[in-house]
Design a protein around this motif. Structure first.
Motif, PDB file in Angstrom:
ATOM      1  N   MET A  35       0.834  -1.206   0.000  1.00 46.59           N
ATOM      2  CA  MET A  35       0.000   0.000   0.000  1.00 46.59           C
ATOM      3  C   MET A  35       0.869   1.257   0.000  1.00 46.59           C
ATOM      4  O   MET A  35       0.666   2.163  -0.805  1.00 46.59           O
ATOM      5  N   VAL A  36       1.854   1.284   0.888  1.00 46.45           N
ATOM      6  CA  VAL A  36       2.718   2.459   0.969  1.00 46.45           C
ATOM      7  C   VAL A  36       3.519   2.602  -0.317  1.00 46.45           C
ATOM      8  O   VAL A  36       3.649   3.698  -0.871  1.00 46.45           O
ATOM      9  N   SER A  37       4.032   1.467  -0.814  1.00 45.37           N
ATOM     10  CA  SER A  37       4.833   1.493  -2.025  1.00 45.37           C
ATOM     11  C   SER A  37       4.048   2.094  -3.194  1.00 45.37           C
ATOM     12  O   SER A  37       4.513   3.017  -3.875  1.00 45.37           O
ATOM     13  N   LEU A  38       2.830   1.597  -3.383  1.00 44.94           N
ATOM     14  CA  LEU A  38       2.016   2.091  -4.492  1.00 44.94           C
ATOM     15  C   LEU A  38       1.642   3.560  -4.319  1.00 44.94           C
ATOM     16  O   LEU A  38       1.511   4.308  -5.292  1.00 44.94           O
ATOM     17  N   SER A  39       1.482   3.956  -3.057  1.00 46.78           N
ATOM     18  CA  SER A  39       1.031   5.327  -2.811  1.00 46.78           C
ATOM     19  C   SER A  39       2.114   6.338  -3.162  1.00 46.78           C
ATOM     20  O   SER A  39       1.864   7.540  -3.155  1.00 46.78           O
ATOM     21  N   LEU A  40       3.333   5.838  -3.415  1.00 47.32           N
ATOM     22  CA  LEU A  40       4.428   6.752  -3.729  1.00 47.32           C
ATOM     23  C   LEU A  40       4.781   6.734  -5.212  1.00 47.32           C
ATOM     24  O   LEU A  40       5.717   7.402  -5.626  1.00 47.32           O
ATOM     25  N   LYS A  41       4.024   5.959  -6.027  1.00 44.57           N
ATOM     26  CA  LYS A  41       4.448   5.747  -7.402  1.00 44.57           C
ATOM     27  C   LYS A  41       3.564   6.499  -8.401  1.00 44.57           C
ATOM     28  O   LYS A  41       2.352   6.637  -8.178  1.00 44.57           O
ATOM     29  N   PRO A  42       4.142   6.904  -9.496  1.00 40.75           N
ATOM     30  CA  PRO A  42       3.337   7.461 -10.591  1.00 40.75           C
ATOM     31  C   PRO A  42       2.627   6.328 -11.326  1.00 40.75           C
ATOM     32  O   PRO A  42       3.072   5.186 -11.273  1.00 40.75           O
ATOM     33  N   PRO A  43       1.533   6.632 -12.031  1.00 41.55           N
ATOM     34  CA  PRO A  43       0.729   5.583 -12.677  1.00 41.55           C
ATOM     35  C   PRO A  43       1.553   4.703 -13.618  1.00 41.55           C
ATOM     36  O   PRO A  43       1.374   3.482 -13.620  1.00 41.55           O
ATOM     37  N   GLU A  44       2.440   5.332 -14.415  1.00 43.17           N
ATOM     38  CA  GLU A  44       3.187   4.514 -15.387  1.00 43.17           C
ATOM     39  C   GLU A  44       3.960   3.417 -14.672  1.00 43.17           C
ATOM     40  O   GLU A  44       4.009   2.267 -15.115  1.00 43.17           O
ATOM     41  N   GLU A  45       4.543   3.792 -13.521  1.00 45.71           N
ATOM     42  CA  GLU A  45       5.407   2.823 -12.856  1.00 45.71           C
ATOM     43  C   GLU A  45       4.591   1.682 -12.250  1.00 45.71           C
ATOM     44  O   GLU A  45       5.043   0.541 -12.186  1.00 45.71           O
ATOM     45  N   ILE A  46       3.378   2.024 -11.804  1.00 45.17           N
ATOM     46  CA  ILE A  46       2.522   0.966 -11.239  1.00 45.17           C
ATOM     47  C   ILE A  46       2.224  -0.077 -12.293  1.00 45.17           C
ATOM     48  O   ILE A  46       2.150  -1.264 -12.008  1.00 45.17           O
TER      49      ILE A  46
END
Ligand SMILES: Nc1ncnc2c1ncn2[C@@H]1O[C@H](COP(=O)(O)OP(=O)(O)OP(=O)(O)O)[C@@H](O)[C@H]1O
Ligand SMILES: [Mg+2]
Lengths: 310, 280, 385
Positions: free
Chosen positions: B34-45
């Motif tokens: 959750m924390v990891s995704l909350s720090l990422k831009p959409p492309e990287e997800i």
């Protein structure tokens, strides 16, 4: 004479003086009156109302209703989705209860086995218990996402092609059960730990002198039997919670696909508050209530018989 | 026996840590994710390879979107307000009742206590329809009152506090009465301070339960302004901005964080409060 | 004393020798260099105040606790690295430590089963079907029943420990120790959870059990009366140190240390410092040398006399009439303490407040130096030798 009177067991408990009796009596009723009113108004009244509703065709918003006898129940029992929801709930419980209890037990035994990192492990395993399920269900939703999810990425790295866990009829319920275990096993662990702490060291010493000093022997002759009552309690608690599963279903699958993950409480919610079929919902409530109360009572009875050591 | 089998002992320790790290990872992975995704831009997800820490840090943006697109702080504040109000009401109702059940003699006491025990059996969800109807009749649906009032009575609270009150010896109460204290003062000055741990435990139990509850807010409330955290995050997801995983995860972090932080600060209290009180 | 015959079973010999046992928990030393040898077949009691390390020492003998230093020898062989079950010891615990989920029969059978059945045979359900188990079970049953009838608990075999009285539980705990004919019985305050009457009765039963089994008993208690009445020899501990080991009457008459003298005997031995003795105007008894700082004497070594010039004088403070004996508490002047005097009921009656003189038998006077060590008079050494 007076000395004799004083020696006689005082009967004040049974027959207090008039002043005292009326005083304590009045006070008692004064103190419980708010609770009593609310108990009737918010608990027992509503239960009676639900039973009444279940016999009517009442719809929210309408001012009239008719008694239609057991029609709602007959509709319910001929409704395949009800049976689907019931069997799904049972399957869910059949996975979540043993999973939670076993995992909680193993983790508790390992945490208590030696002091290294004990505090960290306890906190780490307890974190899911504290977390808001609706938010964490959303997180699980992304973890189980077919393409970007952690689960399928991990499987893909091992060369296994994953499935769309929450949209696949075969896996949706199991995925929800996994989430249920994830949320509950830390709580089971904590209960087991407090049970383990209550086992007297002398019992282990006695077992060691008696020749039962291997890990398995200690488990079998001391630990597991002494955990009997706690285990029963954890089973009851986990089973009750399994029957109340709702949040993860609502957030992730809404009972789908094709009712593959429909459960009792979610069925109840949709019928009553999405479709506003209050009579039907009430009948469902009555059935649900009967199941839960029966379950709790049977288990409590079992508990008395099986694990009472005296 | 420690030194007698150093080899076996060491192997045992390694195995213990190995298994516990595995199970702890199972417990913690969603939070890390959750924390990891909350720090990422959409492309990287959406890109094929996965890094725990974002290569392009997008945290500020995600959290900004989460906070502006939905009233996150409002949800938290609502949660605080609702939980506090529920707990205060419960105390107000439960304490006198539990005291009377534990320490006063009056006709009907045992019947009332049996009623409380029966009440413990009832799953609260089963009362949803009548509660909903009542609130509807009084025009209270979609208000704070709708979130609070149905929980004003807690049979669990009465039961728990009664058990604790009973463990206080009668002599103390008799002595207090001889000292001229009234029943109210006895409760306020003696019973409450002496059962502070039980009250804390009950408080934690109550707050955690209602902070995390989704079922009832979903029924009682539609407006975003009075949503509690558990409902709020759901509304946010079904919103436009919530379609993006980054801001959605940021929102989840904001919703989940307060209780978890409180827990990490006062772990023992929470664990004892939740576990040991349920065992009673 | 010698080796007793062993009518019950075929227990092995067991002489126990402890050599310089040391044990600490963290910073605190709990056992400080204890050496002790226990003869085969002996009933030895460890006595000492609470927290002095008795249980720790016993657990070290059992192998439940590992000493930091020193050796435990059984029959001349070091057993330091032997596990409890390999040491041929049985232990009876203060809280009985019975398995609450097993009935009395299974409690007694457990030590036999763990020893005689293989791991596979002990498995639940599966084990029962394995060959050989039936025969072993039959002999186990016979042995359990024999032990149970010896302890008079044969009628309780099907009950769970929770359904037994304290005394019955105690017997079951003894039975569990007994069934496998250990060479050594270790008992850690086994009677302290019983009421006074039952305690006296169980005391007699344990003594009888020791007679019958003829094996070594090591018994821990903080009750000196228990130690004195039950044991062949008593070992007195305080604060992790062994002060003296000897037969009960030896400890009573001939203590080596003031702490031993004070711990053994009831009522307590009278102790008067030489300074007080002189300040009260009494002449020191003959033979007291310069090292002696304290003089001690038992209540029965004092007689009541008229107040006199060169003896200890005091005032009767209180009278305790126990029927067979009367104890007078005599307060010495100037707050120099009290002296307990044992008199016979048929002697002259004394009321509180009466001034009296104390007549002390010089042969029974014990001298101690400032460290609490016994000082010996020349003639006493002669008499003892
Ligand atoms: N596991 C332990 N950790 C730390 N200290 C301990 C431990 N076990 C015992 N002690 C300490 O060691 C000392 C001796 O304990 P032990 O149990 O041997 O005393 P005891 O003579 O048997 O006393 P009692 O008559 O009260 O049973 C005590 O001061 C106790 O606090
Ligand atoms: Mg002890």
């Amino acid at each position: 004479m007076t000395a004799l009177d004083q020696n006689r067991p005082r009967r004040a408990d049974a027959k207090p003086s008039l002043a005292k009796r009326s005083g304590e009596h009045g006070l008692g009723w004064l103190a419980v009156s708010p609770a009593l009113l609310l108990l009737i108004g918010l608990l027992f009244g509503p239960v009676a109302a639900v039973m009444l509703f279940s016999l009517t065709d009442w719809q929210l918003g309408s001012f009239t209703f008719h008694f239609i006898g057991t029609t709602n129940f007959r509709t319910l029992f001929t409704d395949p989705t009800f049976w689907k929801a019931l069997s799904n709930t049972l399957v869910y419980a059949a996975v979540v209860v043993p999973g939670t209890v076993l995992l909680g037990l193993v983790v508790a035994l390992l945490i208590e086995a030696s002091p290294g990192l004990r505090g960290f492990y306890r906190a780490a395993h307890f974190l899911p218990v504290m977390s808001t399920m609706s938010a964490m269900a959303i997180v699980w939703g992304t973890m189980l996402h077919p393409t970007i999810g952690l689960v399928n990425r991990a499987l893909g790295a091992m060369g296994i092609s994953g499935v769309n866990w929450l949209r696949d009829e075969r896996t949706a319920l199991l995925a929800l059960a996994l989430i249920g275990i994830w949320q509950g096993f830390g709580f089971a662990m904590v209960l087991f730990v407090s049970g383990l702490k209550a086992i007297p060291q002398q019992l282990y010493d006695a077992a060691a002198v008696d020749g039962a000093d291997g890990v398995l022997d200690r488990l079998r002759f001391v630990t597991l039997p002494m955990l009997g009552p706690v285990t029963m309690f954890v089973v009851i608690l986990t089973a009750t919670r399994a029957f109340e599963v709702f949040d993860s279903v609502r957030v992730l699958t809404q009972g789908g696909p094709n009712y593959a993950s429909e459960v009792l409480l979610h069925r109840f919610y949709t019928e009553s508050f999405d479709f506003l079929r209050m009579g039907y919902g009430a009948a469902l409530t009555v059935v649900y209530l009967a199941i839960v109360v029966l379950l709790t009572l049977t288990q409590a009875r079992l508990l008395e018989r099986r694990v009472h050591y005296s | 026996m420690i030194a007698r089998f150093p080899g076996r002992r060491f192997a045992g320790r390694v195995a213990r840590h190995a298994i516990l790290i595995l199970t702890a990872a199972f417990a913690l992975l969603p939070f890390v994710w959750m924390v990891s995704l909350s720090l990422k831009p959409p492309e990287e997800i959406f890109q094929a390879d996965f890094h725990l820490w974002p290569t392009a840090f997008h945290g500020v943006e995600n959290y900004r979107v989460a906070l502006t697109a939905a009233p996150m702080f409002r949800f938290l504040l609502n949660g605080l307000l609702v939980c506090t109000a529920i707990f205060a009401l419960q105390l107000l109702v439960c304490i006198p009742c539990a005291y009377a059940l534990a320490k006063l003699r009056f006709r009907g006491r045992d019947t009332l206590f049996s009623a409380v025990l029966v009440g413990l059996l009832l799953p609260p969800q089963a009362l949803a329809i009548p509660h909903f109807v009542m609130l509807n009749v009084f025009g209270l649906l979609d208000t704070y009152a709708a979130l609070i009032l149905p929980w004003a009575i807690s049979t669990f609270g009465i039961f728990l506090l009664r058990q604790f009150f009973r463990s206080i010896p009668d002599e103390i109460i008799r002595a207090a009465r001889l000292d001229g204290l009234g029943e109210f003062e006895i409760i306020w000055r003696i019973m409450i301070p002496m059962t502070a741990p039980a009250l804390t435990a009950f408080g934690i139990f109550s707050v955690v339960a209602h902070w995390n509850d989704l079922f009832w807010p979903l029924i009682a409330v539609r407006r975003e302004e009075i949503s509690t955290p558990a409902l709020g995050i759901l509304l946010f997801r079904d919103d436009e901005a919530g379609q993006f995983f980054g801001p959605l995860m940021a929102g989840a972090v904001i919703i989940v964080a307060p209780l978890l932080v409180a827990f990490l600060i006062a772990q023992r209290r929470f664990i004892d409060g939740l576990a040991v009180t349920t065992m009673r | 004393m010698g080796v007793r015959s062993r009518p019950y079973g075929l227990a092995a010999m067991a002489e126990i020798e402890l050599r310089h046992i040391e044990k600490s928990y963290g910073e605190t030393a709990v056992v400080k260099g204890v050496s002790l040898s226990i003869r085969d077949g002996e009933f030895l009691t460890l006595v000492g105040p609470s927290g002095c390390g008795k249980s720790t020492l016993l657990r070290i003998i059992a192998g439940l606790e590992e000493q930091d230093d020193g050796e435990v020898m059984v029959d001349g062989r070091c057993v330091n690295d032997k596990r409890p079950k390999e040491r041929d010891v049985a232990m009876v615990f203060q809280s009985y430590a019975l398995y609450p989920h097993l009935n009395v029969f299974d409690n007694l059978a457990l030590p036999l089963r763990t020893r005689r059945l293989s791991f596979a045979q002990r498995l639940p359900f599966v084990g029962r079907a394995l060959p050989g188990r039936g025969g072993i079970e039959k002999t186990i049953r016979a042995e359990v029943e024999q032990a149970a009838s010896m302890l008079d608990i044969a009628h309780l075999l099907h009950r769970k420990p929770g359904q037994l009285s304290g005394g019955q539980r105690q017997r079951v705990a003894l039975g569990r120790a007994m069934v496998r004919h250990p060479a050594v019985f270790l008992m850690d305050e086994p009677l302290s959870n019983l009421d006074a009457k039952l305690r006296v009765q169980m005391r007699a039963e344990i003594i009888a059990l020791h007679r019958r089994l003829g094996v070594t008993f090591v018994y821990v208690t903080h009750d000196q009366a228990e130690a004195m009445t039950m044991s062949d020899r008593v070992a007195v501990m305080t604060a992790g140190e062994l002060l003296q080991v000897g037969q009960p009457e030896q400890l009573y008459r001939d203590p080596q240390d003031l702490r031993v003298a004070e711990m053994i005997g009831s009522p307590k031995i009278n102790v008067v410092s030489c300074d007080h003795w002189i300040s009260l105007g009494a002449s020191l008894p003959p033979g007291v040398d310069g090292n002696t700082t304290h003089l001690a004497f038992r209540p029965e070594a004092v007689g009541i006399a008229a107040p006199g010039d060169r003896r200890l004088n005091g005032v009767v403070a209180s009278v305790e009439n126990l029927g067979a004996d009367i104890f007078l508490n005599v307060a010495l002047a100037d707050g120099c303490g009290t002296v307990v005097v044992r008199t016979h009921p048929d002697g002259s009656r004394s009321e509180p407040g009466r001034p009296v003189g104390l007549q002390i038998d010089p042969a029974c006077l014990l001298q101690f130096d400032s460290a609490g060590m016994r000082q010996r008079q020349a003639e006493q050494v002669g008499a003892a030798g």
